[in-house]
Design a protein around this motif. Sequence first.
Motif, PDB file in Angstrom:
ATOM      1  N   THR A  41       0.842  -1.181   0.000  1.00 57.72           N
ATOM      2  CA  THR A  41       0.000   0.000   0.000  1.00 57.72           C
ATOM      3  C   THR A  41       0.880   1.236   0.000  1.00 57.72           C
ATOM      4  OG1 THR A  41      -1.734  -1.134   1.232  1.00 57.72           O
ATOM      5  CG2 THR A  41      -1.790   1.270   1.231  1.00 57.72           C
ATOM      6  N   ILE A  42       0.635   2.137  -0.935  1.00 61.63           N
ATOM      7  CA  ILE A  42       1.363   3.401  -0.960  1.00 61.63           C
ATOM      8  C   ILE A  42       0.419   4.471  -0.467  1.00 61.63           C
ATOM      9  CG2 ILE A  42       2.601   5.039  -2.411  1.00 61.63           C
ATOM     10  CD1 ILE A  42       3.123   2.741  -4.349  1.00 61.63           C
ATOM     11  N   ASP A  43       0.734   5.053   0.684  1.00 61.85           N
ATOM     12  CA  ASP A  43      -0.189   5.981   1.320  1.00 61.85           C
ATOM     13  C   ASP A  43       0.549   7.278   1.623  1.00 61.85           C
ATOM     14  OD1 ASP A  43      -1.830   6.138   4.539  1.00 61.85           O
ATOM     15  OD2 ASP A  43      -2.305   7.135   2.665  1.00 61.85           O
ATOM     16  N   THR A  44      -0.127   8.384   1.436  1.00 58.20           N
ATOM     17  CA  THR A  44       0.495   9.681   1.699  1.00 58.20           C
ATOM     18  C   THR A  44       0.562   9.994   3.185  1.00 58.20           C
ATOM     19  OG1 THR A  44      -1.644  10.748   1.479  1.00 58.20           O
ATOM     20  CG2 THR A  44      -0.309  10.594  -0.508  1.00 58.20           C
ATOM     21  N   ASP A  45      -0.097   9.192   4.029  1.00 59.60           N
ATOM     22  CA  ASP A  45      -0.088   9.438   5.479  1.00 59.60           C
ATOM     23  C   ASP A  45       0.124   8.111   6.184  1.00 59.60           C
ATOM     24  OD1 ASP A  45      -2.483  10.692   7.915  1.00 59.60           O
ATOM     25  OD2 ASP A  45      -0.303  10.533   7.960  1.00 59.60           O
ATOM     26  N   GLN A  46       1.369   7.623   6.195  1.00 59.81           N
ATOM     27  CA  GLN A  46       1.662   6.279   6.651  1.00 59.81           C
ATOM     28  C   GLN A  46       1.339   6.075   8.133  1.00 59.81           C
ATOM     29  OE1 GLN A  46       2.631   3.588   5.109  1.00 59.81           O
ATOM     30  NE2 GLN A  46       2.930   4.397   3.057  1.00 59.81           N
ATOM     31  N   SER A  47       1.717   7.011   9.003  1.00 61.87           N
ATOM     32  CA  SER A  47       1.533   6.828  10.433  1.00 61.87           C
ATOM     33  C   SER A  47       0.554   7.862  10.965  1.00 61.87           C
ATOM     34  CB  SER A  47       2.874   6.964  11.161  1.00 61.87           C
ATOM     35  OG  SER A  47       3.453   8.223  10.917  1.00 61.87           O
ATOM     36  N   PRO A  48      -0.240   7.483  11.993  1.00 62.88           N
ATOM     37  CA  PRO A  48      -1.192   8.430  12.571  1.00 62.88           C
ATOM     38  C   PRO A  48      -0.491   9.641  13.180  1.00 62.88           C
ATOM     39  CG  PRO A  48      -1.674   6.175  13.262  1.00 62.88           C
ATOM     40  CD  PRO A  48      -0.346   6.148  12.597  1.00 62.88           C
ATOM     41  N   ARG A  49      -1.115  10.785  13.076  1.00 60.19           N
ATOM     42  CA  ARG A  49      -0.593  12.009  13.682  1.00 60.19           C
ATOM     43  C   ARG A  49      -0.991  12.035  15.155  1.00 60.19           C
ATOM     44  NH1 ARG A  49      -3.221  17.034  14.086  1.00 60.19           N
ATOM     45  NH2 ARG A  49      -4.814  16.286  12.621  1.00 60.19           N
ATOM     46  N   PRO A  50      -0.033  12.087  16.084  1.00 61.83           N
ATOM     47  CA  PRO A  50      -0.368  12.056  17.516  1.00 61.83           C
ATOM     48  C   PRO A  50      -1.232  13.258  17.908  1.00 61.83           C
ATOM     49  CG  PRO A  50       1.980  11.665  17.173  1.00 61.83           C
ATOM     50  CD  PRO A  50       1.424  12.132  15.854  1.00 61.83           C
ATOM     51  N   LEU A  51      -2.269  12.967  18.680  1.00 65.87           N
ATOM     52  CA  LEU A  51      -3.157  14.021  19.168  1.00 65.87           C
ATOM     53  C   LEU A  51      -3.142  14.145  20.682  1.00 65.87           C
ATOM     54  CD1 LEU A  51      -6.343  13.500  16.949  1.00 65.87           C
ATOM     55  CD2 LEU A  51      -4.575  15.246  16.682  1.00 65.87           C
ATOM     56  N   PHE A  52      -3.080  13.001  21.367  1.00 64.60           N
ATOM     57  CA  PHE A  52      -3.225  13.037  22.821  1.00 64.60           C
ATOM     58  C   PHE A  52      -2.601  11.791  23.426  1.00 64.60           C
ATOM     59  CE2 PHE A  52      -5.663  11.680  26.569  1.00 64.60           C
ATOM     60  CZ  PHE A  52      -5.432  12.768  27.407  1.00 64.60           C
ATOM     61  N   GLU A  53      -1.973  11.974  24.577  1.00 70.00           N
ATOM     62  CA  GLU A  53      -1.435  10.859  25.361  1.00 70.00           C
ATOM     63  C   GLU A  53      -1.778  11.095  26.825  1.00 70.00           C
ATOM     64  OE1 GLU A  53       2.795   8.534  26.286  1.00 70.00           O
ATOM     65  OE2 GLU A  53       2.672  10.059  24.695  1.00 70.00           O
ATOM     66  N   LEU A  54      -2.411  10.118  27.443  1.00 69.41           N
ATOM     67  CA  LEU A  54      -2.866  10.246  28.826  1.00 69.41           C
ATOM     68  C   LEU A  54      -1.669  10.207  29.772  1.00 69.41           C
ATOM     69  CD1 LEU A  54      -5.513  10.408  30.524  1.00 69.41           C
ATOM     70  CD2 LEU A  54      -5.336   7.926  30.792  1.00 69.41           C
ATOM     71  N   GLN A  55      -1.515  11.272  30.565  1.00 67.19           N
ATOM     72  CA  GLN A  55      -0.421  11.350  31.517  1.00 67.19           C
ATOM     73  C   GLN A  55      -0.768  10.596  32.803  1.00 67.19           C
ATOM     74  OE1 GLN A  55       2.474  12.809  30.563  1.00 67.19           O
ATOM     75  NE2 GLN A  55       1.435  13.123  28.588  1.00 67.19           N
ATOM     76  N   SER A  56       0.272  10.279  33.583  1.00 65.86           N
ATOM     77  CA  SER A  56       0.066   9.522  34.823  1.00 65.86           C
ATOM     78  C   SER A  56      -0.826  10.287  35.798  1.00 65.86           C
ATOM     79  CB  SER A  56       1.418   9.218  35.475  1.00 65.86           C
ATOM     80  OG  SER A  56       2.228   8.439  34.621  1.00 65.86           O
ATOM     81  N   SER A  57      -0.628  11.610  35.887  1.00 67.35           N
ATOM     82  CA  SER A  57      -1.451  12.405  36.803  1.00 67.35           C
ATOM     83  C   SER A  57      -2.914  12.406  36.352  1.00 67.35           C
ATOM     84  CB  SER A  57      -0.923  13.841  36.866  1.00 67.35           C
ATOM     85  OG  SER A  57      -0.905  14.433  35.572  1.00 67.35           O
ATOM     86  N   GLU A  58      -3.133  12.462  35.037  1.00 67.55           N
ATOM     87  CA  GLU A  58      -4.505  12.434  34.516  1.00 67.55           C
ATOM     88  C   GLU A  58      -5.145  11.070  34.743  1.00 67.55           C
ATOM     89  OE1 GLU A  58      -3.876  15.655  30.884  1.00 67.55           O
ATOM     90  OE2 GLU A  58      -3.507  13.521  30.546  1.00 67.55           O
ATOM     91  N   LEU A  59      -4.355  10.001  34.610  1.00 69.82           N
ATOM     92  CA  LEU A  59      -4.876   8.664  34.874  1.00 69.82           C
ATOM     93  C   LEU A  59      -5.274   8.525  36.337  1.00 69.82           C
ATOM     94  CD1 LEU A  59      -5.464   5.796  33.920  1.00 69.82           C
ATOM     95  CD2 LEU A  59      -3.058   5.230  34.377  1.00 69.82           C
ATOM     96  N   ALA A  60      -4.490   9.118  37.244  1.00 64.46           N
ATOM     97  CA  ALA A  60      -4.820   9.055  38.668  1.00 64.46           C
ATOM     98  C   ALA A  60      -6.133   9.790  38.953  1.00 64.46           C
ATOM     99  CB  ALA A  60      -3.673   9.655  39.493  1.00 64.46           C
ATOM    100  N   VAL A  61      -6.295  10.978  38.389  1.00 64.46           N
ATOM    101  CA  VAL A  61      -7.543  11.725  38.588  1.00 64.46           C
ATOM    102  C   VAL A  61      -8.715  10.973  37.970  1.00 64.46           C
ATOM    103  CG1 VAL A  61      -8.761  13.884  38.081  1.00 64.46           C
ATOM    104  CG2 VAL A  61      -6.339  13.924  38.682  1.00 64.46           C
ATOM    105  N   LEU A  62      -8.499  10.390  36.790  1.00 66.53           N
ATOM    106  CA  LEU A  62      -9.548   9.617  36.130  1.00 66.53           C
ATOM    107  C   LEU A  62     -10.003   8.451  36.997  1.00 66.53           C
ATOM    108  CD1 LEU A  62     -11.173   8.954  33.492  1.00 66.53           C
ATOM    109  CD2 LEU A  62      -9.215   7.566  32.811  1.00 66.53           C
ATOM    110  N   ALA A  63      -9.040   7.754  37.615  1.00 67.78           N
ATOM    111  CA  ALA A  63      -9.376   6.603  38.445  1.00 67.78           C
ATOM    112  C   ALA A  63     -10.209   6.996  39.651  1.00 67.78           C
ATOM    113  CB  ALA A  63      -8.094   5.893  38.887  1.00 67.78           C
ATOM    114  N   VAL A  64      -9.924   8.175  40.218  1.00 69.56           N
ATOM    115  CA  VAL A  64     -10.648   8.616  41.408  1.00 69.56           C
ATOM    116  C   VAL A  64     -11.982   9.258  41.051  1.00 69.56           C
ATOM    117  CG1 VAL A  64     -10.564  10.190  43.388  1.00 69.56           C
ATOM    118  CG2 VAL A  64      -8.517   8.907  42.723  1.00 69.56           C
TER     119      VAL A  64
END
Length: 500
Positions: free
Chosen positions: A160-183
């Motif tokens: 496959t020949i694609d002009t956009d081979q890899s996804p463009r990063p938008l968001f990564e959940l940080q450890s502090s955000e994961l802690a708040v999410l869990a609580v």
Amino acid sequence: MKLHPLSGVWNALGRGVNVGSFGFFLGMMGVAAMDGPILLVFGLAALGFVLGVGYGAAYYLVFEYELTTETFDVTSGVLNRQHREIPFHRIQNIDVTQSLGKRLFGVAVLTVETAGGGSTEITLDFVSEEKAAWLQSTVRDRKRAAGGDDTTVTEDTDTTIDTDQSPRPLFELQSSELAVLAVAFLRPGAFFIALFGVPLMADLGSSLLLSIARPFGGPEQLSVSTLSPDSAIVLALVGIPLVIAGAWVVSALVTVVEYFGFKLGRAGEDLVYQRGLLQRYSGTIPVEKVQSLTITEPVLARPLGYAGLSVETAGYAPGQANEQGSQSAIPLSNRSRVFELAHEIEPFEDPTFVRLPKRARRRYFAQYLLVVGGLIAVGYLLSQVLGGFTLWYLPAVVLPITPIAAHYKWKHRGYHVGEEHVAFRTGYWRRTTQIVPYYRLQAVFTSRTIFQRRLGLATLTVDIASSTTLGGNSPTAYDINSDTADRLYTLLGERLQRTL
């Protein structure tokens, strides 16, 4: 193309055990009915195991899949041969799941869902990690090509020949955000796990419950014969906070396991994400299928400026067994970041909510008073029947907070009608803001209960092509003026027609 060889081994052994077990029980029934030799049991079990292994191996050998330039093809079946061709433009999700065991062997499960479907169309078990990643990206590319995007595919199914081979990063959940999410998020299912899921913890919880409740009039032991109505109420008053605390711990652990390592990216017109600690999950959210956006702000996260974003998609949502149609785009992050991504998915004007009329607040206050009054009345009647029941008046303790509860319920409800979108907000403990573009509306309707009619109020509900709405979660404006509801009913219908 064939599945990973482990698929043949697993399938053969699994079918062998199943058919062998059937042969074993069949032999046991024969021995019991005809007093036959015990060797019959082991003979039938062995024969069943061999037949099952043979069938499982044959199923693996005949199972094939192939990617053409236009379709995803699968051929399967030993006695009943099946051949399926799924056009790429009908594919909605292609997702990869890895349990802990599969991660150790470097294999995964790949599932394909089609638009509007209610079940999985294709399941490829035991695909190598590399092959699963290649299939996921290739199908995504060819799906975009079928939709006319800038993607070029060749006749070779592995190229496959694609002009956009890899996804463009938008968001990564940080450890502090994961802690708040869990609580901040308490899962309702965690209550059942806290109560019944861990017997050892249940025993420890019972001992702790008795020791805390005893000074307040609780029983000496958990026995029906020694449990009076008053002591049962004391146990409940002490036990409810303990159950909530236990459920909170269970919920937090499940949340951490589920959302650990959450990452979101964009590949063409699709959002792609991966998450999970023990079971790794990789999925796709097709932006063109998004019906509405939901911004969630739990009461514990609001003071910290955190919110979450989920999207409603048309049809089936894989990996969300309890939330079909709803997929998390951002589990939890800074509120401004959440709105930034929401605008990227669906451009909309920031909502300015219209509050409900004040008589709606009086309605909520009356509802709470009726509930508390009803509990007091039932308690009093029971006290006349049951001996030793003197705490029938306890529900009156919450009477002073009923006007406060009514006020906050009223305060956190509202609606917004924009040029291109309509938005609804509701909920105090978990405030949700649902944003729906007019071109996604399926229907608009109003309803009035007998109590609403007395106050000149009505409820306006919009329907979208999402299976979540079938569970009663349709975007809704509660207890607005009847005249306003009729006006919005006409206005939303007109704007829907304008966008078509």
